[in-house]
Every structure is written in C-alpha cells, then in structure tokens.
Design a protein around this motif. Structure first.
Motif: not given
Length: 400
Positions: A78-84
């Motif tokens: 699914k779409k993610q807004l943050v990839d730490t």
C-alpha cells in the motif's frame, strides 16, 4: 495468537509457526519490525508469493511458508508517505530522499562522480515506486507490468549539473513522474544541498515498456496506466523546447575504443548492461588531459537498443569543436605561452590583460558519442550521446 519464526529445510523459505484461535479473526504478525497479514498469504505455482497454509482445527498449530526474500525486502503493498529506513517522504506527489555522499561515491578530488549521481537518480526512482505500493519483484515494474511480462526501458535522458556534491555532504533528491505521449512516462529529478538549498543538478528522462520475452516495445496496458497515472505531475525539471539532435558518428571518429566487453557485474536485474556503464564507456574515450581541467556540466543520451552480456562494444567520440588553447597558463611558474587563435599568434599575457583568456577558459566544450555493437555483418547502435564540459571550479560554490 502466538507465532515464532524459524528456518525451514529450504534456504528460500522461512516458516512461521502459529497457534490460531477458533474464530476467524484477522491477525497481524510483526516480522523485523514490520507487519505481515498472515491471512493474505496465498500460494502459487512458481513460489513468488507466499505460501501454503495447512488445514487446521481450532487452536491447532498452523505452518505458513513465506519466501525469505519477501521477509527481507518487506515490499509495501500500500501507499506509504514516510520511509524511515531510506530517509524518504512523499511531498505533494513527489518522492524526496535524503542522502549522504559516501567515500566510495567520490573521486580523488572528494567530489561526487557522474556515475554516483546517475546511480542515485536510479535508486531514488526505484524507491519512489517502492513507496507507492506498486513495486513488484521486477526492476521498477508494477504489479500490472509483471502480469503482462513488461519491463521499463529508458529511451532518452538528460542531466544538467551546475555543481557537484562533496564527500560527506547531505543532499536532498526529489523525483516525480508524468505522462509522455500515449505509451510513455517521464521521470524528473532535482538534487540540492540540504544545508543551503542550492540546486546541484536537474535531470529528466523518458521511459517506455518492453516485453521481457520478445524484447520488443509494447503499448501501455490500461491496468498499468491506471496504476501509475494518479502519480503523474505536470512540472518539469528541464524544459526542452527544441531537443538537440545527436548526429551519428562513423569509424572516422577521432577517438575510438574497441572490444569493450560487459562483465557480469555490469548487468542489472533485467539482465542487460546497466545504463550507468554506458556513460563510463563513453567518457573513457575522452583524453585524460582534458578531464584533468574540465568537468561534465550536461549529458544527453538517446538509447537505441539494449546491450547483452555477450555483445562486443565499440565506443566512438568526436569533439564538436577543437579546444582553442592547447595549454593553460601556468601562473605559479610564470610561464607565458603563445596560443594560436583563428590563425593569429597572441601572447597569453595580452589575452589575460584583455580578459579574453578567462572568457575562453570558461567557454563550454562538447563531445558527440556513440556506442555500438561491433559485428561482422552490421554495427548496431546502442546509444548516442552528447556531453558538455566546463572548466573545473571550486566544489564549494557558497561561503564556508
């Protein structure tokens, strides 16, 4: 629900042992800090997607076989807004990644190489697809592309570099996509300093789809268009009103390197030579004394066909115009040389006094390039290129 993670008899799969309650609740199992929905794991014949689930009665222990690659990669669905993990975020539809220039990405002058910059562009593009939740197990291919046996291939790329990042510098790379005709996609980038906001480089590229089996270009299926079109942005990093036409070179070119053979390390996940390797083959034809004084300021690449592991490549290069000065005034040694300008001999001191020497030294120079496969019957073009160069300047274009 209790779960434990251990290795199975095969190195490609990991087994999760679970005790399932009597009801059909949906449970989530954290693996390496990520969440896996066990009830969504389904088996298939080729083993790419996971796993088998044995029949069970209430409170029985159930075994789930999950491909080790899926657990190690944890590709989002699914779409993610943050990839730490990658220091990446989605900002207004574009992907922004924070990167530190490492020691192996710079040359002797502690400045990032063009190959490193191109690799970073490629990596951020893949990470953008990763965060969109569309990435399958191909080289940037979406789920719809994998279903139709399609892969991305770049047809044209342009990079403009105003300044080069230095070792240890923190940079931000923005990348986004847009439509290019009916069946293509455009991808753009912008690289800037995190400390100052100074823009280092801009790039744009055009991509089309190729059938992985037939190696022929393909139209974009509607299901793929539906996947990627919501991500399209209209802005452009580089606006080309009149794209430069790159002329084809022949064997009369001034600089030629023959019998270039790809190594296994040059191949990418699509099993053809990586685009960055093409640039290295091109630059190897340029004289060393020129590279000592000049740095690449722009490059345009037009791709004609892919290069395989067994192909023998020839690299051709021709200067678009001869460098007017065959030597540089050595100020430290107070040497004054005579240079020939349009048939007239002028003292370099006179040129310095009038400011002409500085203006000529800052004048950009360009080369035309061609990579082709050398065969007995015909020579097939791989890529045409044009590079523009300017005098090397300080890698610190802002106050220290």
């Amino acid at each position: 629900m209790w779960c434990s993670l251990f290795s199975s008899s095969t190195s490609h799969f990991t087994t999760i042992k679970c005790s399932i309650p009597s009801d059909n609740q949906e449970f989530k199992n954290p693996i390496n800090g990520n969440v896996v929905k066990l009830d969504l794991l389904k088996s298939n014949n080729n083993g790419h997607h996971v796993a088998t689930k044995t029949s069970f009665s209430p409170c029985d222990e159930t075994l789930y076989n999950i491909p080790m690659s899926q657990i190690r990669q944890n590709i989002p669905t699914k779409k993610q807004l943050v990839d730490t993990y990658r220091q990446g975020i989605i900002v207004e539809g574009a992907y922004r990644q924070t990167v530190v220039i490492r020691s192996y990405e710079v040359g002797p002058d502690k400045v990032a190489t063009i190959e490193s910059i191109l690799n970073l562009l490629q990596e951020t593009a893949l990470n953008h697809v990763w965060m969109s939740g569309l990435l399958s197990d191909g080289f940037g291919a979406t789920h719809g592309m994998m279903k139709n046996n399609l892969i991305w291939v770049v047809s044209r790329m342009q990079v403009q570099i105003d300044h080069y990042p230095i070792w240890g510098e923190v940079i931000e790379i923005d990348t986004w996509v847009g439509a290019s005709g009916k069946n293509g996609m455009r991808r753009d980038w912008q690289i800037r300093s995190q400390a100052t906001g100074l823009v280092f480089a801009r790039a744009t590229s055009t991509w089309v789809m190729m059938n992985q089996q037939t190696r022929r270009l393909s139209k974009m299926p509607e299901e793929v268009r539906a996947e990627i079109s919501p991500w399209f942005i209209s802005k452009q990093a580089i606006k080309e009103e009149n794209p430069i036409k790159i002329e084809k070179l022949d064997d009369t070119a001034k600089y030629v390197l023959s019998n270039l053979k790809p190594k296994r390390s040059d191949l990418d996940m699509n099993h053809h030579v990586n685009n960055v390797k093409y640039v290295r083959w091109m630059l190897e034809t340029i004289p060393d004394h020129f590279l000592e004084s000049y740095q690449l300021s722009s490059i345009v690449l037009e791709y004609r066909r892919e290069c395989g592991s067994t192909d023998i490549v020839q690299s051709l290069c021709e200067a678009d115009e001869e460098v007017l000065f065959d030597d540089v005034v050595d100020v430290d040694q107070h040497k004054r040389r005579i240079s020939v300008l349009h048939g007239f001999s002028l003292a370099s001191g006179l040129l310095e006094a009038t400011g002409l020497l500085e203006s000529f030294s800052q004048r950009p120079f360009s080369y035309t390039h061609l990579l082709k496969i050398k065969e007995q019957i015909k020579n097939e073009e791989i890529v045409r290129g044009r590079t523009t160069w300017k005098r090397k300047i300080s890698s610190m274009p802002f106050p220290t």
